[in-house]
Design a protein around this motif. Sequence first.
Motif, PDB file in Angstrom:
ATOM      1  N   LEU A 244       0.714  -1.168   0.020  1.00  0.00           N
ATOM      2  CA  LEU A 244       0.131   0.247   0.160  1.00  0.00           C
ATOM      3  C   LEU A 244       0.790   1.413  -0.149  1.00  0.00           C
ATOM      4  N   LEU A 245       2.026   1.185   0.787  1.00  0.00           N
ATOM      5  CA  LEU A 245       2.747   2.301   0.834  1.00  0.00           C
ATOM      6  C   LEU A 245       3.489   2.822  -0.651  1.00  0.00           C
ATOM      7  N   ALA A 246       3.926   1.607  -1.220  1.00  0.00           N
ATOM      8  CA  ALA A 246       4.528   1.688  -2.572  1.00  0.00           C
ATOM      9  C   ALA A 246       3.504   2.205  -3.500  1.00  0.00           C
ATOM     10  N   GLU A 247       2.309   1.707  -3.364  1.00  0.00           N
ATOM     11  CA  GLU A 247       1.133   2.349  -4.275  1.00  0.00           C
ATOM     12  C   GLU A 247       0.957   3.954  -3.986  1.00  0.00           C
ATOM     13  N   MET A 248       1.076   4.142  -2.857  1.00  0.00           N
ATOM     14  CA  MET A 248       0.939   5.723  -2.432  1.00  0.00           C
ATOM     15  C   MET A 248       1.940   6.427  -3.117  1.00  0.00           C
ATOM     16  N   ARG A 249       3.205   6.152  -2.884  1.00  0.00           N
ATOM     17  CA  ARG A 249       4.213   6.676  -3.421  1.00  0.00           C
ATOM     18  C   ARG A 249       4.493   6.740  -4.865  1.00  0.00           C
TER      19      ARG A 249
ATOM     20  N   ALA B 109       1.664   6.643  -6.681  1.00  0.00           N
ATOM     21  CA  ALA B 109       0.485   7.784  -6.910  1.00  0.00           C
ATOM     22  C   ALA B 109       1.127   9.372  -6.812  1.00  0.00           C
ATOM     23  N   GLN B 110       1.751   9.563  -5.594  1.00  0.00           N
ATOM     24  CA  GLN B 110       2.127  10.961  -5.190  1.00  0.00           C
ATOM     25  C   GLN B 110       3.313  11.375  -6.355  1.00  0.00           C
ATOM     26  N   ALA B 111       3.998  10.121  -6.669  1.00  0.00           N
ATOM     27  CA  ALA B 111       5.168  10.725  -7.875  1.00  0.00           C
ATOM     28  C   ALA B 111       4.302  10.946  -9.212  1.00  0.00           C
ATOM     29  N   GLU B 112       3.344  10.198  -9.497  1.00  0.00           N
ATOM     30  CA  GLU B 112       2.431  10.640 -10.746  1.00  0.00           C
ATOM     31  C   GLU B 112       1.827  11.919 -10.671  1.00  0.00           C
ATOM     32  N   LEU B 113       1.286  12.392  -9.455  1.00  0.00           N
ATOM     33  CA  LEU B 113       0.659  13.426  -9.187  1.00  0.00           C
ATOM     34  C   LEU B 113       1.409  14.761  -9.455  1.00  0.00           C
ATOM     35  N   GLY B 114       2.822  14.443  -8.784  1.00  0.00           N
ATOM     36  CA  GLY B 114       3.770  15.468  -8.726  1.00  0.00           C
ATOM     37  C   GLY B 114       4.188  15.568 -10.376  1.00  0.00           C
ATOM     38  N   THR B 115       4.399  14.612 -11.056  1.00  0.00           N
ATOM     39  CA  THR B 115       4.749  14.858 -12.505  1.00  0.00           C
ATOM     40  C   THR B 115       3.608  15.443 -13.335  1.00  0.00           C
ATOM     41  N   ARG B 116       2.298  15.227 -12.815  1.00  0.00           N
ATOM     42  CA  ARG B 116       1.195  16.010 -13.620  1.00  0.00           C
ATOM     43  C   ARG B 116       1.083  17.434 -13.349  1.00  0.00           C
ATOM     44  N   VAL B 117       1.392  17.758 -11.956  1.00  0.00           N
ATOM     45  CA  VAL B 117       1.446  19.024 -11.410  1.00  0.00           C
ATOM     46  C   VAL B 117       2.374  19.765 -12.050  1.00  0.00           C
ATOM     47  N   ASP B 118       3.942  19.295 -12.225  1.00  0.00           N
ATOM     48  CA  ASP B 118       4.791  19.925 -12.947  1.00  0.00           C
ATOM     49  C   ASP B 118       4.406  20.217 -14.265  1.00  0.00           C
TER      50      ASP B 118
END
Length: 68
Positions: free
Chosen positions: A21-26, A28-37
């Motif tokens: 679950l932690l790996a999936e959350m990380r 998802a956070q990385a993908e979100l950061g990429t999209r925001v950037d």
Amino acid sequence: MSKVVKRRLRELYRTLDPVALLAEMRDAQAELGTRVDARSGRLAAATSPPAPTKNAAAFAKELGNDVL
């Protein structure tokens, strides 16, 4: 709660993996950061502010001079 619901919840609980679950959350956070950037880059290109007329040193020297 019925026994069927309790049993189903226990079965579900046994399949949970906090490390996965932690790996999936990380991920998802990385993908979100990429999209925001990517989005902020497009927005900055579309709405870039005008270039400042003074350099930072000149601006800093003037700070506080307008106080009455």
